[in-house]
Design an enzyme around this catalytic site. Sequence first.
Site, PDB file in Angstrom:
ATOM      1  N   ARG A 176     -12.356  -5.445  -6.269  1.00 49.71           N
ATOM      2  CA  ARG A 176     -12.080  -5.898  -4.912  1.00 49.71           C
ATOM      3  C   ARG A 176     -13.373  -5.914  -4.094  1.00 49.71           C
ATOM      4  O   ARG A 176     -14.120  -4.931  -4.073  1.00 49.71           O
ATOM      5  CB  ARG A 176     -11.054  -4.958  -4.271  1.00 49.71           C
ATOM      6  CG  ARG A 176     -10.382  -5.494  -3.035  1.00 49.71           C
ATOM      7  CD  ARG A 176      -9.325  -4.526  -2.541  1.00 49.71           C
ATOM      8  NE  ARG A 176      -9.925  -3.294  -2.040  1.00 49.71           N
ATOM      9  CZ  ARG A 176      -9.378  -2.529  -1.097  1.00 49.71           C
ATOM     10  NH1 ARG A 176      -8.218  -2.864  -0.572  1.00 49.71           N
ATOM     11  NH2 ARG A 176      -9.971  -1.420  -0.708  1.00 49.71           N
ATOM     12  N   ASP A 199       2.043  -4.469   9.173  1.00 51.16           N
ATOM     13  CA  ASP A 199       0.891  -3.611   8.890  1.00 51.16           C
ATOM     14  C   ASP A 199      -0.350  -4.509   8.927  1.00 51.16           C
ATOM     15  O   ASP A 199      -0.497  -5.417   8.104  1.00 51.16           O
ATOM     16  CB  ASP A 199       1.056  -2.953   7.517  1.00 51.16           C
ATOM     17  CG  ASP A 199      -0.095  -2.023   7.166  1.00 51.16           C
ATOM     18  OD1 ASP A 199      -1.211  -2.208   7.687  1.00 51.16           O
ATOM     19  OD2 ASP A 199       0.109  -1.112   6.347  1.00 51.16           O
ATOM     20  N   PHE A 209       0.851  -1.188   0.000  1.00 54.36           N
ATOM     21  CA  PHE A 209       0.000   0.000   0.000  1.00 54.36           C
ATOM     22  C   PHE A 209       0.888   1.240   0.000  1.00 54.36           C
ATOM     23  O   PHE A 209       1.900   1.285   0.699  1.00 54.36           O
ATOM     24  CB  PHE A 209      -0.914  -0.007   1.226  1.00 54.36           C
ATOM     25  CG  PHE A 209      -1.979   1.049   1.159  1.00 54.36           C
ATOM     26  CD1 PHE A 209      -3.108   0.852   0.387  1.00 54.36           C
ATOM     27  CD2 PHE A 209      -1.826   2.240   1.841  1.00 54.36           C
ATOM     28  CE1 PHE A 209      -4.081   1.833   0.296  1.00 54.36           C
ATOM     29  CE2 PHE A 209      -2.800   3.235   1.755  1.00 54.36           C
ATOM     30  CZ  PHE A 209      -3.935   3.033   0.985  1.00 54.36           C
ATOM     31  N   TYR A 211     -10.730   1.917  10.871  1.00 53.69           N
ATOM     32  CA  TYR A 211     -11.923   2.324  10.129  1.00 53.69           C
ATOM     33  C   TYR A 211     -12.364   1.298   9.091  1.00 53.69           C
ATOM     34  O   TYR A 211     -13.383   1.485   8.425  1.00 53.69           O
ATOM     35  CB  TYR A 211     -11.721   3.689   9.461  1.00 53.69           C
ATOM     36  CG  TYR A 211     -10.474   3.826   8.631  1.00 53.69           C
ATOM     37  CD1 TYR A 211     -10.419   3.347   7.326  1.00 53.69           C
ATOM     38  CD2 TYR A 211      -9.354   4.463   9.149  1.00 53.69           C
ATOM     39  CE1 TYR A 211      -9.271   3.479   6.570  1.00 53.69           C
ATOM     40  CE2 TYR A 211      -8.200   4.614   8.397  1.00 53.69           C
ATOM     41  CZ  TYR A 211      -8.164   4.120   7.101  1.00 53.69           C
ATOM     42  OH  TYR A 211      -7.016   4.251   6.350  1.00 53.69           O
ATOM     43  N   LYS A 212     -11.614   0.223   8.928  1.00 57.02           N
ATOM     44  CA  LYS A 212     -12.008  -0.810   7.971  1.00 57.02           C
ATOM     45  C   LYS A 212     -12.877  -1.842   8.692  1.00 57.02           C
ATOM     46  O   LYS A 212     -14.034  -1.593   9.005  1.00 57.02           O
ATOM     47  CB  LYS A 212     -10.773  -1.426   7.341  1.00 57.02           C
ATOM     48  CG  LYS A 212      -9.874  -0.430   6.596  1.00 57.02           C
ATOM     49  CD  LYS A 212      -8.692  -1.117   5.951  1.00 57.02           C
ATOM     50  CE  LYS A 212      -7.650  -0.138   5.442  1.00 57.02           C
ATOM     51  NZ  LYS A 212      -8.147   0.772   4.415  1.00 57.02           N
TER      52      LYS A 212
END
Length: 412
Positions: free
Chosen positions: A371, A198, A126, A223-224
């Site tokens: 995705r 991560d 990422f 927040y995911k």
Amino acid sequence: MTPTTRADCVELDRTDPLAAFREEFVLPEGVVYLDGNSLGALPRATPGRVADMIEREWGRDLIASWNTAGWWDKPRTLGAKIAPLVGADPDEVIVGDGTSTNLFKALVAALRMSDRNVVLGESGNFPTDLYVTEGAAGLTGAVQRRVDPDGPELPAALAAGDVAVLLLSHVDYRSGTLRDLPAITRMAHEHGALVVWDLCHSVGAVPIELSRSGADFAVGCTYKYLNAGPGAPAFLYAARRHHDVADQPLSGWHGHANPFDFAPDYEPAPGVSRFLSGSQPLVADAALEASLDVWAKADMAQVRVKSLAMTDLFLRIAQGAGLESVTPLDHAHRGSQVALLQPEAGSGYPIVRALIERGVIGDFRAPDVMRFGFTPLYLRYVDVYDAATALVEVLESGEWRQERFARRSQVT
């Protein structure tokens, strides 16, 4: 039971041990939300918890709430609530700042603990991880290298004997590939390297055992899969064995051993608190706390079983329509998302947009990956079946070829 029909899915939903959690979330009518790996759904308790923080703690009690409402200790109390989700002890996790900031702190602290100067990362990680590593390397004089962590390059790079820190994502954000955290950590340690993990795409999605695996440092967002809301604070894990020697670069007031002595010189706080810097986003903390209260009732083993069953179902239907899975079929290497490719180049984005118009919300990642994230606390098997069926219909009808679906939004 492996579902093959919609009726099978209805039956699985009826007996699902996680079914009651769906009522804990606000879910728009007519929408199948498969983007919880990017932004989780809103917990029903969140608006009330945030309103109480604003109206009572801030509005009525004002500055007294630093003591009476526990504002000062929120980084530690919230960290203790995240700890079970990452397999850590309560005093090894703190909440505060964002993922990028925490990643910078962990990387520099790990570099300062080593007499080597190579940071080994993954090509295609990422962007935040890549950019922060560049910045940390530039400031410390370290050298950044990148490898494919899912091939033979990683063992060879570690065997070179000059790697100070290995930075990897536990679950790859594009493909959904789940890395073997215990085995990779062990391999890195055998070659004298520290590891920073991560966890942004794995916390709340798969079981994690940081302490048992001997991990050094880890960071992650909330927040995911953890449903704490856009821009929610991140967390940082530091193994207890490193607390006395870890020297992070952002030595702010909240990380001081005795902040209310107002001493002119910095003295790091004991334990993981030394990774704190400045004041915390307490309104956002209230939203995170509401979400973590839901997660405290969830069984991650049940979450994992349901996640794999749902992704199996979606993959079976999608692959029947000629789509290629970028996500591993092997359960041991699959996170909680499905990433797909359509053979025709440039088709990913318009297909996702056409699905969104039908109420099936997934997302797109360049160059051409469709995705779909699977969040077992609020998704039903019948939702997964309907979403996969809609995907097949979009492909077979060719509706995605309409020009309007190809027009890019700012956020994709």
